[in-house]
Design a protein around this motif. Structure first.
Motif, short mmCIF file in Angstrom:
data_model
loop_
_atom_site.label_atom_id
_atom_site.label_comp_id
_atom_site.label_asym_id
_atom_site.label_seq_id
_atom_site.Cartn_x
_atom_site.Cartn_y
_atom_site.Cartn_z
N UNK A 1 -13.40 -2.46 -0.60
CA UNK A 1 -14.57 -1.64 -0.30
C UNK A 1 -14.53 -0.37 -1.12
N UNK A 2 -15.63 -0.08 -1.81
CA UNK A 2 -15.75 1.09 -2.67
C UNK A 2 -16.99 1.88 -2.27
N UNK A 3 -16.85 3.20 -2.22
CA UNK A 3 -18.00 4.06 -1.96
C UNK A 3 -18.00 5.16 -3.01
N UNK A 4 -19.16 5.41 -3.62
CA UNK A 4 -19.30 6.41 -4.66
C UNK A 4 -20.59 7.21 -4.43
N UNK A 5 -20.63 8.41 -5.01
CA UNK A 5 -21.84 9.24 -4.94
C UNK A 5 -21.76 10.26 -6.07
N UNK B 1 -19.40 12.85 -10.20
CA UNK B 1 -19.31 11.51 -9.61
C UNK B 1 -17.97 11.39 -8.89
N UNK B 2 -18.00 10.87 -7.66
CA UNK B 2 -16.78 10.77 -6.85
C UNK B 2 -16.75 9.41 -6.17
N UNK B 3 -15.57 8.82 -6.09
CA UNK B 3 -15.40 7.51 -5.47
C UNK B 3 -14.18 7.51 -4.56
N UNK B 4 -14.21 6.65 -3.56
CA UNK B 4 -13.09 6.42 -2.67
C UNK B 4 -13.14 4.96 -2.23
N UNK B 5 -12.05 4.45 -1.67
CA UNK B 5 -12.01 3.03 -1.32
C UNK B 5 -11.06 2.81 -0.16
N UNK B 6 -11.18 1.64 0.48
CA UNK B 6 -10.28 1.24 1.56
C UNK B 6 -9.19 0.34 1.00
N UNK B 7 -7.93 0.75 1.14
CA UNK B 7 -6.85 -0.19 0.90
C UNK B 7 -6.77 -1.17 2.07
N UNK B 8 -6.29 -2.39 1.84
CA UNK B 8 -6.17 -3.34 2.96
C UNK B 8 -5.24 -2.82 4.05
N UNK B 9 -5.58 -3.12 5.29
CA UNK B 9 -4.71 -2.79 6.40
C UNK B 9 -4.76 -1.36 6.86
N UNK B 10 -5.74 -0.60 6.39
CA UNK B 10 -5.82 0.82 6.75
C UNK B 10 -6.80 1.03 7.90
N UNK B 11 -6.70 2.22 8.52
CA UNK B 11 -7.41 2.48 9.77
C UNK B 11 -8.80 3.07 9.52
N UNK C 1 -26.36 0.43 -3.27
CA UNK C 1 -27.07 0.28 -4.51
C UNK C 1 -26.32 -0.71 -5.37
N UNK C 2 -26.77 -0.95 -6.54
CA UNK C 2 -26.15 -1.96 -7.38
C UNK C 2 -25.26 -1.38 -8.45
N UNK C 3 -25.06 -0.07 -8.47
CA UNK C 3 -24.36 0.54 -9.58
C UNK C 3 -23.32 1.56 -9.10
N UNK C 4 -22.05 1.17 -9.04
CA UNK C 4 -21.01 2.12 -8.64
C UNK C 4 -20.66 3.14 -9.71
N UNK D 1 -23.38 4.53 -4.02
CA UNK D 1 -23.00 3.11 -3.92
C UNK D 1 -22.06 2.93 -2.74
N UNK D 2 -22.21 1.84 -2.02
CA UNK D 2 -21.25 1.46 -0.98
C UNK D 2 -21.25 -0.05 -0.87
N UNK D 3 -20.10 -0.67 -1.11
CA UNK D 3 -20.04 -2.12 -1.02
C UNK D 3 -18.70 -2.66 -1.45
N UNK D 4 -18.58 -3.98 -1.40
CA UNK D 4 -17.34 -4.65 -1.78
C UNK D 4 -17.35 -4.98 -3.27
#
Length: 310
Positions: A54-58, A97-107, A33-36, A41-44
């Motif tokens: 990368x951020x994902x929220x719901x 509302x909850x969010x999480x993200x990928x740090x660079x170099x993670x699995x 979606x367009x609104x984190x 929402x899921x996107x860069x």
């Protein structure tokens, strides 16, 4: 167990392939979606200097819960469950509302596991200061208003703790999920250099990839120790009861010291805030959010309720 890779993460802990597959399946269900700031929402998100995270929220409501993973872990661990209970990310999204993200170099726990391509690679090792700066820039760029309930697993506990020291007015509460703490260095004493090396290179098939996440643990400990007081906010500590899963390449003496030191690391976290509950995930190893997502989500909800009463 991801035996094909010998994959060990977050102080040489191993995630099961069942949790990995659940993570991958859940992640692919996230609609863009367009609104984190609210809803799904899921996107860069561009954070400057040509970089994206990368951020994902719901979910709806506040305060926003921010889920911070341990060293080497992408956000996939928060969408994994080894039980019939909903994964932490999904459950928390039912009441705030909850969010999480990928740090660079993670699995990413894909099949086979691989480093995330969803966040821009950076030079390694990372400092704690740079990791906290990334989190601050991500939340600002996504325009997600604070204050936040910060939830940190393993080394992620260092990140959220430093964020709270740096941005006290943006911190509503803290939940430490079997988290790392700065007193671990003194508890390892002369073994510390060997442990710090193992923390970064735990013996996986991905260790030697140039973008693999590594950290400057000494800098991180100094940053916490010199970072000033935490804001007085509601907090909780969740701890494992079962041994760490370790790679066969990790010396037994290091594992023994880690197991002896870990309860004292957890006890020190309890002293950080007044009236902090300390609960134990009976039967769980280090990945409490995967092994006992119900308990993890329940403690997050408890701290949200305490925040609301303030």
């Amino acid at each position: 167990m991801l035996a094909a890779l010998g994959l060990t993460v977050s102080s040489a802990v191993v995630i099961t392939s069942e949790a990995a597959n659940a993570s991958n399946a859940t992640s692919t269900q996230a609609a863009e979606s367009q609104n984190p700031r609210s809803g799904t929402y899921a996107g860069q998100i561009a954070i400057g200097h040509g970089r994206e995270l990368y951020l994902q929220c719901a979910g709806e409501g506040g305060p926003t819960v921010l889920l911070e993973s341990g060293i080497h872990d992408s956000s996939d661990t928060w969408t994994s469950s080894d039980t019939e209970a909903a994964p932490v990310f999904a459950e928390v999204s039912t009441y705030t509302h909850v969010c999480m993200y990928d740090r660079p170099g993670t699995v990413r726990y894909t099949d086979p596991p691989a480093l995330t391509t969803r966040s821009t690679p950076v030079a390694m090792p990372r400092t704690l200061v740079s990791m906290v700066s990334d989190l601050h820039e991500l939340l600002a760029a996504a325009q997600i208003p604070g204050p936040y309930l910060l939830v940190g697993h393993s080394y992620g506990g260092m990140i959220v703790r430093s964020f709270a020291q740096t941005c006290p007015s943006s911190t509503a509460g803290l939940v430490f999920v079997d988290a790392f703490g700065p007193n671990i260095k003194q508890l390892f004493d002369a073994q510390w250099p060997d442990y710090a090396e193992t923390l970064n290179k735990p013996g996986t098939a991905l260790d030697n990839q140039p973008d693999w996440e590594t950290v400057d643990a000494d800098e991180a400990i100094s940053a916490i120790q010199n970072g000033g007081p935490l804001p007085e906010v509601p907090a909780a500590v969740i701890s494992k009861t079962e041994p760490f899963g370790v790679s066969p390449t990790v010396p037994a003496t290091l594992t023994q010291t880690l197991e002896q030191a870990w309860p004292r690391v957890q006890d020190a976290l309890v002293t950080l805030e007044p009236n902090t509950p300390h609960v134990f995930a009976t039967g769980s190893d280090h990945y409490v959010q995967v092994r006992d997502p119900d308990l993890t989500s329940g403690m997050i909800r408890l701290i949200l309720e305490r925040v609301a009463r303030r």
